[in-house]
Design a protein around this motif. Structure first.
Motif, PDB file in Angstrom:
ATOM      1  N   UNK A  37       0.837  -1.205   0.000  1.00 35.11           N
ATOM      2  CA  UNK A  37       0.000   0.000   0.000  1.00 35.11           C
ATOM      3  C   UNK A  37       0.871   1.253   0.000  1.00 35.11           C
ATOM      4  N   UNK A  38       1.965   1.224   0.748  1.00 39.07           N
ATOM      5  CA  UNK A  38       2.868   2.371   0.794  1.00 39.07           C
ATOM      6  C   UNK A  38       3.559   2.573  -0.563  1.00 39.07           C
ATOM      7  N   UNK A  39       4.074   1.474  -1.144  1.00 39.29           N
ATOM      8  CA  UNK A  39       4.732   1.576  -2.442  1.00 39.29           C
ATOM      9  C   UNK A  39       3.743   2.013  -3.524  1.00 39.29           C
ATOM     10  N   UNK A  40       2.522   1.514  -3.458  1.00 41.49           N
ATOM     11  CA  UNK A  40       1.512   1.902  -4.439  1.00 41.49           C
ATOM     12  C   UNK A  40       1.234   3.401  -4.345  1.00 41.49           C
ATOM     13  N   UNK A  41       1.158   3.920  -3.130  1.00 44.94           N
ATOM     14  CA  UNK A  41       0.933   5.352  -2.956  1.00 44.94           C
ATOM     15  C   UNK A  41       2.069   6.166  -3.560  1.00 44.94           C
ATOM     16  N   UNK A  42       3.282   5.643  -3.485  1.00 45.20           N
ATOM     17  CA  UNK A  42       4.445   6.368  -4.015  1.00 45.20           C
ATOM     18  C   UNK A  42       4.659   6.142  -5.505  1.00 45.20           C
ATOM     19  N   UNK A  43       3.862   5.276  -6.123  1.00 44.43           N
ATOM     20  CA  UNK A  43       4.075   4.956  -7.530  1.00 44.43           C
ATOM     21  C   UNK A  43       3.558   6.037  -8.476  1.00 44.43           C
ATOM     22  N   UNK A  44       2.843   7.007  -7.980  1.00 45.40           N
ATOM     23  CA  UNK A  44       2.343   8.105  -8.797  1.00 45.40           C
ATOM     24  C   UNK A  44       3.346   9.256  -8.753  1.00 45.40           C
ATOM     25  N   UNK A  45       3.723   9.812  -9.907  1.00 49.77           N
ATOM     26  CA  UNK A  45       4.722  10.901  -9.919  1.00 49.77           C
ATOM     27  C   UNK A  45       4.313  12.119  -9.093  1.00 49.77           C
ATOM     28  N   UNK A  46       3.040  12.484  -9.109  1.00 47.38           N
ATOM     29  CA  UNK A  46       2.591  13.644  -8.326  1.00 47.38           C
ATOM     30  C   UNK A  46       2.748  13.356  -6.839  1.00 47.38           C
ATOM     31  N   UNK A  47       2.357  12.162  -6.406  1.00 45.34           N
ATOM     32  CA  UNK A  47       2.484  11.823  -4.982  1.00 45.34           C
ATOM     33  C   UNK A  47       3.943  11.730  -4.562  1.00 45.34           C
ATOM     34  N   UNK A  48       4.791  11.197  -5.419  1.00 43.06           N
ATOM     35  CA  UNK A  48       6.215  11.129  -5.097  1.00 43.06           C
ATOM     36  C   UNK A  48       6.801  12.529  -4.963  1.00 43.06           C
ATOM     37  N   UNK A  49       6.408  13.429  -5.843  1.00 48.08           N
ATOM     38  CA  UNK A  49       6.872  14.819  -5.741  1.00 48.08           C
ATOM     39  C   UNK A  49       6.319  15.501  -4.497  1.00 48.08           C
ATOM     40  N   UNK A  50       5.051  15.221  -4.166  1.00 50.13           N
ATOM     41  CA  UNK A  50       4.470  15.784  -2.944  1.00 50.13           C
ATOM     42  C   UNK A  50       5.251  15.340  -1.716  1.00 50.13           C
ATOM     43  N   UNK A  51       5.565  14.055  -1.663  1.00 51.08           N
ATOM     44  CA  UNK A  51       6.346  13.533  -0.539  1.00 51.08           C
ATOM     45  C   UNK A  51       7.693  14.233  -0.462  1.00 51.08           C
ATOM     46  N   UNK A  52       8.337  14.408  -1.589  1.00 50.77           N
ATOM     47  CA  UNK A  52       9.631  15.081  -1.632  1.00 50.77           C
ATOM     48  C   UNK A  52       9.517  16.533  -1.161  1.00 50.77           C
ATOM     49  N   UNK A  53       8.479  17.215  -1.599  1.00 54.04           N
ATOM     50  CA  UNK A  53       8.266  18.606  -1.161  1.00 54.04           C
ATOM     51  C   UNK A  53       8.055  18.688   0.346  1.00 54.04           C
ATOM     52  N   UNK A  54       7.262  17.776   0.874  1.00 55.58           N
ATOM     53  CA  UNK A  54       6.982  17.777   2.318  1.00 55.58           C
ATOM     54  C   UNK A  54       8.255  17.474   3.090  1.00 55.58           C
ATOM     55  N   UNK A  80      -6.627  14.950  -3.027  1.00 52.18           N
ATOM     56  CA  UNK A  80      -6.805  13.506  -3.202  1.00 52.18           C
ATOM     57  C   UNK A  80      -5.469  12.781  -3.054  1.00 52.18           C
ATOM     58  N   UNK A  81      -4.426  13.288  -3.693  1.00 49.84           N
ATOM     59  CA  UNK A  81      -3.109  12.652  -3.613  1.00 49.84           C
ATOM     60  C   UNK A  81      -2.589  12.666  -2.169  1.00 49.84           C
ATOM     61  N   UNK A  82      -2.797  13.758  -1.458  1.00 47.98           N
ATOM     62  CA  UNK A  82      -2.375  13.832  -0.063  1.00 47.98           C
ATOM     63  C   UNK A  82      -3.160  12.837   0.798  1.00 47.98           C
ATOM     64  N   UNK A  83      -4.432  12.652   0.490  1.00 52.81           N
ATOM     65  CA  UNK A  83      -5.248  11.671   1.211  1.00 52.81           C
ATOM     66  C   UNK A  83      -4.711  10.261   0.992  1.00 52.81           C
ATOM     67  N   UNK A  84      -4.319   9.941  -0.240  1.00 54.72           N
ATOM     68  CA  UNK A  84      -3.768   8.615  -0.537  1.00 54.72           C
ATOM     69  C   UNK A  84      -2.475   8.397   0.248  1.00 54.72           C
ATOM     70  N   UNK A  85      -1.613   9.402   0.275  1.00 52.98           N
ATOM     71  CA  UNK A  85      -0.364   9.296   1.037  1.00 52.98           C
ATOM     72  C   UNK A  85      -0.641   9.138   2.529  1.00 52.98           C
ATOM     73  N   UNK A  86      -1.621   9.868   3.022  1.00 50.88           N
ATOM     74  CA  UNK A  86      -1.976   9.800   4.444  1.00 50.88           C
ATOM     75  C   UNK A  86      -2.552   8.429   4.793  1.00 50.88           C
ATOM     76  N   UNK A  87      -3.451   7.920   3.974  1.00 53.19           N
ATOM     77  CA  UNK A  87      -4.066   6.620   4.240  1.00 53.19           C
ATOM     78  C   UNK A  87      -3.061   5.470   4.125  1.00 53.19           C
TER      79      UNK A  87
END
Length: 127
Positions: A37-54, A80-87
């Motif tokens: 679930x964690x890897x799947x959340x990070x598999x999206x480029x926008x979510x990966x960039x969000x994580x990097x920004x945070x 939505x992307x932040x919710x996926x990362x949070x969940x």
């Protein structure tokens, strides 16, 4: 308007040593589901960039207002992307007034990287 409450993510707050590298021992069913679930959340480029920004933001946390500008997507899409990362247990959030602040969950990245760690020397067999 509903208030969001930051809920603690107990499952990810474990020590990174809970997951031996894949090359040392097989992954258990529960750990596999959680880590997938964690890897799947990070598999999206926008979510990966969000994580990097945070993670790279001063103080290790970022206001949602600081996260919407660098992307060519709408604010609801960022939410939505932040919710996926949070969940998935990768980031946590806290509401302060009208803004929500996000931070990387302690140990989440260490846990993911520990899983992918490659041994330097022989472990049962030669590398």
């Amino acid at each position: 308007m509903s208030k969001q409450v930051a809920l603690p993510v107990v499952a990810v707050a474990q020590d990174a040593a809970c997951c031996a590298p894949l090359v040392r021992e097989p992954l258990g069913e529960g750990d596999a589901a959680e880590l997938a679930r964690m890897f799947k959340a990070l598999s999206d480029p926008v979510r990966l960039r969000l994580l990097s920004l945070i993670a790279s933001h001063e103080g290790g946390e970022a206001c949602v207002c600081d996260l919407t500008g660098p992307f060519d997507v709408s604010q609801p899409t960022i939410s939505h992307h932040l919710k996926v990362l949070r969940e998935a247990g990768v980031v946590g959030s806290e509401r302060r007034g009208t803004w929500v602040y996000y931070r990387v969950v302690p140990g989440a990245l260490a846990r993911l990287s520990a899983l992918l760690e490659t041994p330097v020397g022989p472990v049962g067999t030669s590398v």
